[in-house]
Scaffold this motif. Sequence first.
Motif, PDB file in Angstrom:
ATOM      1  N   SER A  88     -43.198  -0.609 -42.066  1.00 36.27           N
ATOM      2  CA  SER A  88     -43.438  -0.627 -40.624  1.00 36.27           C
ATOM      3  C   SER A  88     -44.079  -1.952 -40.229  1.00 36.27           C
ATOM      4  O   SER A  88     -45.169  -2.285 -40.706  1.00 36.27           O
ATOM      5  N   SER A  89     -43.378  -2.715 -39.408  1.00 37.48           N
ATOM      6  CA  SER A  89     -43.876  -4.031 -38.966  1.00 37.48           C
ATOM      7  C   SER A  89     -44.284  -4.902 -40.135  1.00 37.48           C
ATOM      8  O   SER A  89     -45.276  -5.632 -40.081  1.00 37.48           O
ATOM      9  N   TYR A 110     -45.423  -3.968 -43.001  1.00 33.75           N
ATOM     10  CA  TYR A 110     -46.386  -3.331 -43.888  1.00 33.75           C
ATOM     11  C   TYR A 110     -45.680  -2.259 -44.732  1.00 33.75           C
ATOM     12  O   TYR A 110     -44.908  -1.459 -44.213  1.00 33.75           O
ATOM     13  N   ASP A 170     -37.582   3.127 -35.713  1.00 29.75           N
ATOM     14  CA  ASP A 170     -38.188   2.634 -34.482  1.00 29.75           C
ATOM     15  C   ASP A 170     -37.604   1.260 -34.177  1.00 29.75           C
ATOM     16  O   ASP A 170     -37.602   0.379 -35.059  1.00 29.75           O
ATOM     17  N   ASP A 182     -38.674  -1.219 -32.483  1.00 29.05           N
ATOM     18  CA  ASP A 182     -39.626  -2.334 -32.451  1.00 29.05           C
ATOM     19  C   ASP A 182     -40.253  -2.613 -33.813  1.00 29.05           C
ATOM     20  O   ASP A 182     -40.453  -3.773 -34.180  1.00 29.05           O
ATOM     21  N   ARG A 183     -40.572  -1.575 -34.554  1.00 31.96           N
ATOM     22  CA  ARG A 183     -41.313  -1.736 -35.814  1.00 31.96           C
ATOM     23  C   ARG A 183     -40.457  -1.497 -37.052  1.00 31.96           C
ATOM     24  O   ARG A 183     -40.948  -1.581 -38.162  1.00 31.96           O
ATOM     25  N   GLY A 184     -39.189  -1.192 -36.868  1.00 29.47           N
ATOM     26  CA  GLY A 184     -38.343  -0.844 -37.998  1.00 29.47           C
ATOM     27  C   GLY A 184     -38.466   0.622 -38.319  1.00 29.47           C
ATOM     28  O   GLY A 184     -37.509   1.376 -38.255  1.00 29.47           O
ATOM     29  N   SER A 185     -39.680   1.049 -38.669  1.00 32.48           N
ATOM     30  CA  SER A 185     -40.004   2.459 -38.887  1.00 32.48           C
ATOM     31  C   SER A 185     -41.445   2.681 -38.457  1.00 32.48           C
ATOM     32  O   SER A 185     -42.255   1.735 -38.456  1.00 32.48           O
ATOM     33  N   ILE A 186     -41.748   3.897 -38.095  1.00 31.16           N
ATOM     34  CA  ILE A 186     -43.141   4.281 -37.878  1.00 31.16           C
ATOM     35  C   ILE A 186     -43.425   5.529 -38.701  1.00 31.16           C
ATOM     36  O   ILE A 186     -42.509   6.243 -39.115  1.00 31.16           O
ATOM     37  N   TYR A 238     -53.545   0.770 -39.821  1.00 29.79           N
ATOM     38  CA  TYR A 238     -52.120   0.580 -39.592  1.00 29.79           C
ATOM     39  C   TYR A 238     -51.269   1.665 -40.231  1.00 29.79           C
ATOM     40  O   TYR A 238     -50.067   1.791 -39.945  1.00 29.79           O
ATOM     41  N   ARG A 274     -48.073   7.448 -36.036  1.00 30.40           N
ATOM     42  CA  ARG A 274     -47.874   7.255 -34.600  1.00 30.40           C
ATOM     43  C   ARG A 274     -47.146   8.444 -33.976  1.00 30.40           C
ATOM     44  O   ARG A 274     -47.213   8.641 -32.769  1.00 30.40           O
ATOM     45  N   GLN A 288     -30.602   2.275 -37.589  1.00 24.66           N
ATOM     46  CA  GLN A 288     -31.454   2.659 -38.705  1.00 24.66           C
ATOM     47  C   GLN A 288     -30.695   3.614 -39.627  1.00 24.66           C
ATOM     48  O   GLN A 288     -30.000   4.514 -39.174  1.00 24.66           O
TER      49      GLN A 288
END
Length: 557
Positions: free
Chosen positions: A440-441, A443, A470, A472-476, A508, A512, A547
Amino acid sequence: MTMMPSAHVDTFTRDHLPPAETWPALEFTLPELHYPERLNAATVLIDDAVETFGADRPALRTPDGAVWTYGQLQKRSNQVAQVLAEDLGVVPGNRVLLRGPNNPWTVAAWLGVLKAGAVVVTTMPMLRSSEVSTLIQLTQPVVAISDHRFLDELAVAAGDDLTVLTYGGHDGDDLAARCQAKSGEFTAVDTAADDVALLGPTSGTTGVPKVTMHFHRDILANADTFARYILEPTADDVFAGSPPLAFTFGLGGLVVFPLRFGASSLLTEKAGPVELAENAAAAGATILFTAPTAYRAILKENRGDLLRSLRVGVSAGEHLSKETWEAVHEATGLRLVNGIGATEMLHVFISAAGDEIRPGTTGRAVPGFRATILDEEGNELGPGNIGRLAVIGPTGCRYLDDPRQANYVVGGWNVTGDTFSMDEDGYFTYQARSDNMIVSSGYNIGAPEVEAAIDQHPDVVENAVIGRPDPDRGSIVCAFVVLREGVIGDAVKRKEIQDFVKQTIAPYKYPRDVRFVTGLPRNPSGKLQHFKLRDGLLNEDPTNKTQQLTTAGQSQA
C-alpha cells in the motif's frame, strides 16, 4: 532413486508418484530415522506399543469418560483389517477413504487400513458431496468407511460404484457389528518403508485440491523429529486438541505421537475453545494442540485456569503473535510451543520449546530438518532478509500425479508458500503467506501483523485482513471483524478499532476499511479462507479492472 520392492498388488499410488527428478531432497540425519526396509506404520504404532507398554495401558479417551486400552485398539484395528481383506476383498495398495470425526472408531479404521496394506485417503467429515466426489475421482478408492452421521453427502458422491461401510449406527451390517464376528488376529501386510500409506488432500486452496502422498516411514518420521525432540513425550502424557484427524496436524498430534510413545489421547468430536479446554482439564491432559485463535478465545472468557495443568501447549495452523504468546504466558504460566508445518511435510518442521523459545518467532528447524530463506530465483538469502521459507528433511512433497509439484519443489527444497525472515541464530520469524503481503503506497504490510493487532481489542472475537484494490494507493488494508455478542458495529466502533490499531502497530498499517461481519469463511480444518474474502471484494466491484487479486495459497498442517 531406487525404491524398495513394494507389497502393493494394486500399484496405483506408485504409478502416480511424481517423476523422481521432481522430488525434494530427503535427508535422514538422525539415528531414529534409519528405518528398516520393510515397515508397516500400524505395526509399529499399535502392535509394538502393546509389547512395549502393555495391553492394559489407556490409549484413547473420550469426554464421557470411556477408555480404549492399547489391547482393545489393537484387536479392533485387526478386526477392521479382517473385514477389509476377508469380507470386502481389499488388496494391498487399494485406497480406502475415511470420513469421520475424532473418535476411537476412526482411529481403529485408520490403523486397520494400514494393517491391510491399503492406503488411507483422509477426508474432512464436513466436506460436501461435490468435494468428496472430486477426491474420489483423484484417488479412486475401492471402499469408503464413514461415521453413520456423515453418510448422506458421501452416499451421493459414491453413487453405485463405491462400497460404503458405516460405523456408529445400529445397522446389522455396521463396521462394529462386522468386527464382532472377527477373531481380532491379523498379521499386518509386510509393506515397504516407502510404500504409500496415506493420501492427504491439501486444505484451503481454490481449484482442484492437491493430494499429498506419504510413505509408511514418513508417518513415523514426524514423531521421531518434532514430537521426540520438541514435545519430549512420555507414556504418562495425555494428548488433547482441536484439529481433525483428517488434518495431518491432528493425525500427528492425536494419533501418531501418543501411540509412538505409549501415551493416551483425548478425542473430542466437536467443541468450542472453552469446552475443549474444560474437557482437556477434566481428562488430565498434559499436551494440547490447537490454534492461536482458540487460546485467545479461552483467555477472553477468563478461563486461563483451564490451561495451567498442561505441560505443553502447542500452537500451529496460523500465525502466533508475540502478544498472544505473552498473554497466555501471563495468564497461565504456559510457554506456548509455536510451530509451522505443511500437509506436504505431514507435520511441524520449525519450532522451539522451553528455554529455546523466543516469543514472536516461530523457532528453529526441528532436529532432522534444515531450513533457509530463498529469493524469487531460488537463491539462498542470508540472515536478516525476507523471502520464501524452504525446508529439507526426512519427509517432503510428493503430489499425486499433479504438475504443481514443480511449484512446490525448487532445487530440492520444499517451498511452503510462506514469507519468513531468519536471524543470525537460525530463528525464523513469520511475515505472511507469500500471497498475503499487502503493498500500500509502497509500504509492505503483513496481514497477520494487522490481524494480531486487531485481535487485541477487547471487543473483537476474531478478524481477517486482506488487501483491497485502491486506485490511489494500489491496495489498502481491509479488515473483516467479528465483534463479541452485544457490541454494535457502527462508525464509532470502526474508528475506535482503527485508532486502537494505530496505537498498537505502525500507523500506516491500520485498516482503512473495516467491515463488521457475523462470521468468517473457514475450511473444514478450521483455517480462514482469505481468498473467499478477496473474491467477495472482486465481485462487489466488477468495474475495477486495474487490480488483480491472487487467491490464497496452501494452508499449513
